[in-house]
Enzyme design. Structure first.
Site, short mmCIF file in Angstrom:
data_model
loop_
_atom_site.label_atom_id
_atom_site.label_comp_id
_atom_site.label_asym_id
_atom_site.label_seq_id
_atom_site.Cartn_x
_atom_site.Cartn_y
_atom_site.Cartn_z
N ARG A 139 37.26 129.50 116.66
CA ARG A 139 37.35 130.34 117.86
C ARG A 139 36.30 131.44 117.86
NH1 ARG A 139 41.26 131.47 121.85
NH2 ARG A 139 42.56 129.81 121.00
N GLU A 166 35.27 145.91 127.85
CA GLU A 166 36.12 145.43 126.76
C GLU A 166 36.79 146.64 126.11
OE1 GLU A 166 38.11 144.01 123.63
OE2 GLU A 166 37.43 142.83 125.34
N ASP A 169 44.15 133.93 131.11
CA ASP A 169 45.54 134.17 130.77
C ASP A 169 46.21 135.21 131.66
OD1 ASP A 169 45.58 132.31 128.78
OD2 ASP A 169 45.62 133.71 127.11
N TYR A 176 42.64 119.80 111.23
CA TYR A 176 41.34 119.19 111.53
C TYR A 176 40.24 120.01 110.87
CZ TYR A 176 41.67 122.61 115.42
OH TYR A 176 41.84 123.75 116.18
#
Length: 422
Positions: free
Chosen positions: A106, A33, A291, A214
């Protein structure tokens, strides 16, 4: 771990999901990462049954439920007059597909996957920005910004829309939609939250814009997303998506929608890009995932889900192509992965673009769309079976052909299920 079996590049949702999936198959996985610490930027994310099915298989669904909200319905409204156009009964949806529709922060989903990787023994390496990829004899190698290298039998590039690995397969660039998204959360004690039903996921579709809300974290906060087409982007300017455009874009919308705009984070916005679909994801022992392979627009809420699907399917094909001594026939596993995933993800990409156009119609086209949506049966699943059903995840699935729906011939059964963007 001196020499891992697999290197995963990218510590987002897709990279963590792939690392966990492959570790479950007994492989030694090192995840690289670029950031100094793991984390995720954003607010809410929607997890349809094709994702909660995977979380259940991973043994993570109960934890996800405890962190998120399982809503009762998705509702689509006209953003101008507030009229309800159509809805989807999410409790019936769960009965149909066997798994719930879940909304979650998330960062909570990311943290859940990070903890799973830690428990599984994934080697997690920070401050490792990968700058190049290359195949080697019997494997692949990546080089990081510091000049160091990492080598393994297989490299998974889960390094996002601007992936350095994608250039090995195709010479393309991100495609701007000229739309921009603002996000924000509202604490539950605010009057704004008390005025909404947190058991619903709601999207208000309007001319050149839409607005989603939401509940999150057990109803402790309201997640809001405002998306609009930027005139500055259409004019070719670089300074597009600014707060003045946000306010102007929603000037025609209902009072309820406009009242939500002051709660948006105005110091940060997300310009919406995707890429044209590509059907080749594998280059030797280097494979794209998430992605890096298929960044979509957000209109059917499948970006992170597709990345998790990629990792699950790859893990299943590794299991099918692993010998008794533990060695993996990577050629066979990657060929099977590439035979299944690109066509499905192409369909998601093209459908997302088409639905975005459908949502943002104006004038007589908006009136026709609204009439079609009002005529839709709440329990019509004709346009979700291909996406939420188990066939999308079956390793033996044959690629499925798809032609995007022309906007001038859309039928009520083809209309987008309510509330799926964000």
């Amino acid at each position: 771990m001196s020499h891992p079996d697999v290197i995963v590049v990218g510590g987002g949702i897709g990279g963590l999901g792939a690392a966990f999936s492959l570790t479950r198959q007994g492989l030694r996985v090192r995840l690289l990462e670029s950031a100094p610490a793991f984390g995720e930027v954003g607010a809410g994310i929607q997890l349809a049954p094709n994702c909660t099915r995977i979380l259940d298989d991973y043994g993570l669904l109960d934890e996800a439920r405890s962190l998120g909200v399982v809503p009762d319905a998705m509702v689509m409204r006209d953003a101008v007059d507030g009229e309800e156009l159509t809805r989807l009964d999410l409790r019936d949806l769960e009965r149909r597909y066997g798994y719930p529709y879940l909304v979650i922060h998330r960062s909570d989903l990311h943290g859940l996957l990070l903890r799973a990787c830690e428990r599984a023994g994934v080697e997690l390496v920070n401050d490792a920005h990968v700058t190049s990829y290359e195949n080697t004899v019997g494997g692949a190698r990546v080089t990081v910004a510091s000049g160091g290298t990492h080598e393994a039998g297989m490299v998974i590039a889960a390094d996002g829309m601007h992936s350095a690995a994608r250039g090995l397969l195709v010479d393309d660039r991100p495609v701007s939609s000229a739309y921009v998204a603002y996000r924000g959360t509202v604490p539950a004690d605010q009057p704004r939250v008390k005025s909404v039903d947190l058991s619903e996921v709601v999207v208000h579709v309007g001319p050149g814009c839409h607005f989603v809300h939401y509940g999150l974290r057990g109803g402790a906060m309201l997640n809001q997303v405002a998306v609009f087409e930027s005139p500055k982007a259409l004019a070719g300017r670089d300074d597009w998506g600014t707060p003045d455009e946000l306010d102007a874009a929603f000037a025609r919308t209902s009072e309820f929608v406009r009242d939500g705009l002051p709660f948006m984070w105005r110091e940060k916005w997300w310009r919406m890009f995707d890429r044209d679909p590509v059907m080749t994801w594998v280059h030797g022992r280097i494979a794209l995932l998430g992605d890096s392979a298929h960044p979509p627009l957000q209109y059917i809420a499948q970006g992170a889900i597709m990345a998790l699907e990629d990792g699950w399917v790859l893990g299943e094909h590794v299991a099918r192509n692993r010998a008794g001594d533990g060695t993996v026939d990577w050629g066979a596993a990657l060929a099977a992965y590439e035979a299944v995933r690109p066509e499905h993800c192409r369909r998601v990409l093209t459908t997302s673009r088409t639905w975005g156009e459908l949502w943002h119609l104006d004038g007589p086209a908006r009136e026709r769309r609204n009439a079609l949506l009002r005529a839709r049966d709440t329990y019509d699943y004709g346009f979700t079976d291909w996406l939420y059903g188990p066939t999308a995840l079956t390793p033996d699935q044959e690629p499925e052909m798809f032609t995007p729906i022309p906007l001038d011939s859309v039928s009520a059964g083809d209309a987008v299920p309510a509330g799926e963007a964000a």
